[in-house]
Design a protein around this motif. Structure first.
Motif, PDB file in Angstrom:
ATOM      1  N   SER A 107       0.882  -0.607   0.290  1.00 21.62           N
ATOM      2  CA  SER A 107       0.429  -0.053   0.010  1.00 21.62           C
ATOM      3  C   SER A 107       0.817   0.999   0.304  1.00 21.62           C
ATOM      4  O   SER A 107       0.243   1.955  -0.296  1.00 21.62           O
ATOM      5  CB  SER A 107      -1.256   0.202   1.043  1.00 21.62           C
ATOM      6  N   SER A 108       2.262   0.990   0.347  1.00 17.54           N
ATOM      7  CA  SER A 108       2.919   2.308   0.708  1.00 17.54           C
ATOM      8  C   SER A 108       3.220   2.952  -0.805  1.00 17.54           C
ATOM      9  O   SER A 108       4.538   3.226  -1.099  1.00 17.54           O
ATOM     10  CB  SER A 108       4.115   2.174   1.662  1.00 17.54           C
ATOM     11  N   ARG A 109       3.309   1.940  -1.442  1.00 20.38           N
ATOM     12  CA  ARG A 109       3.758   1.759  -3.826  1.00 20.38           C
ATOM     13  C   ARG A 109       5.309   1.501  -2.645  1.00 20.38           C
ATOM     14  O   ARG A 109       6.314   1.080  -4.452  1.00 20.38           O
ATOM     15  CB  ARG A 109       4.068   3.069  -3.885  1.00 20.38           C
ATOM     16  N   ARG A 110       5.725   0.660  -2.335  1.00 16.06           N
ATOM     17  CA  ARG A 110       7.310  -0.452  -2.095  1.00 16.06           C
ATOM     18  C   ARG A 110       6.813  -1.753  -2.946  1.00 16.06           C
ATOM     19  O   ARG A 110       5.740  -2.823  -2.488  1.00 16.06           O
ATOM     20  CB  ARG A 110       7.723  -0.345  -0.675  1.00 16.06           C
TER      21      ARG A 110
END
Length: 145
Positions: free
Chosen positions: A76-79
């Motif tokens: 969800s943090s785009r990591r």
């Protein structure tokens, strides 16, 4: 129908729940509400977050000709986190802290999303060469350092 989780040792209640979910998906193309409630009971808020990752198709199975398999989960943090279902591992900080260090969670949301994507058969798949897979893992390791 049992969901194949080779090499993974999870509590039997989790194994049974995942198997029942896989059978329900195969039979009805959906997960029954009572299974979703059980998932939420066992995993708390991680269950909802993992289901969201599955809905967003954030899980990719990367496999090579030698049979090596690794999952990448776009969090969800785009990591992007690397998950090894065969040995019950995720590269995210939550796994290191909550699962390994504090031992207050069975799985992080990324690893749970991997198992749920296996159950729902919604995992994206990518075939790469053995060298490409090594490069993916090595590059990921260098970025974490």
């Amino acid at each position: 129908m049992a969901v194949a989780l080779p090499g993974v040792t999870l509590p039997s209640v989790v194994e049974e729940l995942l198997s029942e979910m896989a059978a329900a998906v195969q039979e009805n193309a959906q997960i029954p509400d009572e299974h979703l409630l059980s998932l939420k009971f066992i995993f708390g808020s991680s269950a909802v977050q993992a289901l969201d990752l599955v809905d967003r198709q954030s899980i990719t199975l990367i496999s090579s000709p030698s049979g090596r398999r690794v999952y990448q989960v776009l969090g969800s943090s785009r990591r992007t986190y690397t998950c090894l279902a065969s040995c019950h591992y995720c590269s995210c900080p939550a796994f290191a802290f909550s699962v390994l260090r504090k031992n207050d969670s069975l799985l992080c949301k990324h690893l749970l999303a991997v198992y749920l994507s296996q159950v729902t058969r919604t995992c994206r798949q990518l075939q790469v060469s053995d060298k490409q897979l090594t490069d993916i893992l090595f590059t990921k390791k260098k970025q974490e350092a």
